[in-house]
Design a protein around this motif. Structure first.
Motif, PDB file in Angstrom:
ATOM      1  N   GLN A  69       0.899  -1.277   0.104  1.00 22.46           N
ATOM      2  CA  GLN A  69      -0.061   0.089   0.089  1.00 22.46           C
ATOM      3  C   GLN A  69       0.836   1.112   0.073  1.00 22.46           C
ATOM      4  N   LEU A  70       1.779   1.302   0.919  1.00 23.08           N
ATOM      5  CA  LEU A  70       2.903   2.421   0.782  1.00 23.08           C
ATOM      6  C   LEU A  70       3.437   2.896  -0.511  1.00 23.08           C
ATOM      7  N   GLN A  71       3.798   1.673  -1.169  1.00 23.32           N
ATOM      8  CA  GLN A  71       4.240   1.782  -2.644  1.00 23.32           C
ATOM      9  C   GLN A  71       3.274   2.078  -3.524  1.00 23.32           C
ATOM     10  N   GLN A  72       2.078   1.645  -3.650  1.00 23.79           N
ATOM     11  CA  GLN A  72       1.028   2.072  -4.565  1.00 23.79           C
ATOM     12  C   GLN A  72       0.556   3.342  -4.387  1.00 23.79           C
ATOM     13  N   ASP A  73      -0.015   3.504  -2.998  1.00 22.99           N
ATOM     14  CA  ASP A  73      -0.654   4.812  -2.512  1.00 22.99           C
ATOM     15  C   ASP A  73       0.275   5.979  -2.464  1.00 22.99           C
ATOM     16  N   ARG A  74       1.407   5.592  -1.846  1.00 26.83           N
ATOM     17  CA  ARG A  74       2.205   6.765  -1.382  1.00 26.83           C
ATOM     18  C   ARG A  74       3.357   6.954  -2.207  1.00 26.83           C
ATOM     19  N   GLY A  75       3.799   6.003  -3.020  1.00 24.12           N
ATOM     20  CA  GLY A  75       5.010   6.217  -4.188  1.00 24.12           C
ATOM     21  C   GLY A  75       6.327   5.823  -3.476  1.00 24.12           C
ATOM     22  N   ALA A  78      10.467   0.145  -2.723  1.00 21.93           N
ATOM     23  CA  ALA A  78      10.359  -1.178  -1.966  1.00 21.93           C
ATOM     24  C   ALA A  78      10.914  -1.046  -0.543  1.00 21.93           C
ATOM     25  N   GLY A  79      12.336  -0.500  -0.754  1.00 19.48           N
ATOM     26  CA  GLY A  79      13.096  -0.779   0.754  1.00 19.48           C
ATOM     27  C   GLY A  79      12.444   0.115   1.876  1.00 19.48           C
ATOM     28  N   GLU A  80      12.010   1.320   1.369  1.00 20.81           N
ATOM     29  CA  GLU A  80      11.533   2.241   2.414  1.00 20.81           C
ATOM     30  C   GLU A  80      10.196   1.587   3.016  1.00 20.81           C
ATOM     31  N   ASP A  94      13.521   2.527  16.610  1.00 21.68           N
ATOM     32  CA  ASP A  94      13.743   3.427  15.869  1.00 21.68           C
ATOM     33  C   ASP A  94      13.662   3.061  14.469  1.00 21.68           C
ATOM     34  N   LEU A  95      13.387   3.712  13.388  1.00 19.27           N
ATOM     35  CA  LEU A  95      13.327   3.461  12.133  1.00 19.27           C
ATOM     36  C   LEU A  95      14.600   4.460  11.489  1.00 19.27           C
ATOM     37  N   LEU A  96      15.781   3.886  10.720  1.00 17.96           N
ATOM     38  CA  LEU A  96      16.735   4.525  10.118  1.00 17.96           C
ATOM     39  C   LEU A  96      16.369   4.809   8.631  1.00 17.96           C
ATOM     40  N   ILE A  97      16.146   5.942   8.600  1.00 18.66           N
ATOM     41  CA  ILE A  97      15.577   6.509   7.073  1.00 18.66           C
ATOM     42  C   ILE A  97      15.768   7.790   6.937  1.00 18.66           C
ATOM     43  N   ASP A  98      16.263   8.230   5.500  1.00 14.07           N
ATOM     44  CA  ASP A  98      16.661   9.864   5.187  1.00 14.07           C
ATOM     45  C   ASP A  98      15.672  10.315   4.312  1.00 14.07           C
ATOM     46  N   GLU A  99      14.859   9.304   3.414  1.00  8.95           N
ATOM     47  CA  GLU A  99      14.232  10.114   2.366  1.00  8.95           C
ATOM     48  C   GLU A  99      13.075  10.902   2.943  1.00  8.95           C
ATOM     49  N   ARG A 100      12.941  12.059   2.432  1.00 10.94           N
ATOM     50  CA  ARG A 100      11.777  12.818   3.172  1.00 10.94           C
ATOM     51  C   ARG A 100      10.443  12.412   3.009  1.00 10.94           C
ATOM     52  N   LEU A 101       9.987  11.651   1.919  1.00  6.49           N
ATOM     53  CA  LEU A 101       8.671  11.058   1.784  1.00  6.49           C
ATOM     54  C   LEU A 101       8.554   9.904   2.687  1.00  6.49           C
ATOM     55  N   GLY A 102       9.465   8.853   2.763  1.00  7.60           N
ATOM     56  CA  GLY A 102       9.531   7.834   3.680  1.00  7.60           C
ATOM     57  C   GLY A 102       9.331   8.327   5.207  1.00  7.60           C
ATOM     58  N   ARG A 103      10.162   9.256   5.251  1.00  4.85           N
ATOM     59  CA  ARG A 103      10.194   9.846   6.784  1.00  4.85           C
ATOM     60  C   ARG A 103       8.836  10.386   7.299  1.00  4.85           C
TER      61      ARG A 103
END
Length: 162
Positions: A69-75, A78-80, A94-103
């Motif tokens: 759903q996060l891939q299809q609806d939120r763009g 896959a890794g994020e 914690d979730l280690l993530i840097d990309e703005r949309l994923g955050r």
């Protein structure tokens, strides 16, 4: 403390030879199998070698519904998406993530997030590294890590570096 990571955070830290900071801070880092596949497929041997580290553990999702759903609806990639879904599923600290949309999605879903720059601040606070700036500069120069001038200055101020 349980931490789940996406691909880019691990890759970027490995490229500047500071991946060890994650083991020093968390002891174990959990990645979804999709992230493991992305690391294994990397053309750079420094990145694919991450999977040889005993403190990096791969874990499968019980259900990929949220990740899909996060891939299809939120763009999200896959890794994020899988890292977010796994962090929720195992109730990671914690979730280690840097990309703005994923955050943004992780925060929306109630996860506690940290990025590479946050890791550097923790590492300095715990005296694992003497300064944040050289590592941040290496990330920018060698890994192509993007940091706005404002964020760069803010991190230096938080690290109490001139």
């Amino acid at each position: 403390m349980i931490v789940v990571s996406d691909t880019s955070a691990l890759s970027n830290l490995a490229l500047v030879h500071n991946l060890w900071l994650l083991e020093a801070i968390y002891q174990t880092v959990i990645i979804p199998d999709v992230v493991a596949n992305e690391l294994a497929a990397a053309s750079n041997p420094t990145i694919s070698a991450i999977l040889q580290l005993t403190w990096i553990q791969t874990q499968s999702l019980t259900s990929s519904q949220l990740a899909d759903q996060l891939q299809q609806d939120r763009g999200l990639d896959a890794g994020e998406a899988y890292a977010i879904a796994l962090a929720l599923e195992i109730q990671a600290d914690d979730l280690l993530i840097d990309e703005r949309l994923g955050r943004q999605e992780a925060i929306r879903l109630g996860l506690s997030i940290i990025g590479i720059l946050g890791i550097l601040l923790v590492a300095k606070q715990r005296s694992f590294i003497p300064q944040v700036q050289p590592v941040m500069d290496a990330l920018i120069d060698q890994a192509g890590f993007r940091v706005s001038p404002q964020l760069y200055q803010r991190i230096l101020a938080l690290a109490q570096e001139p």
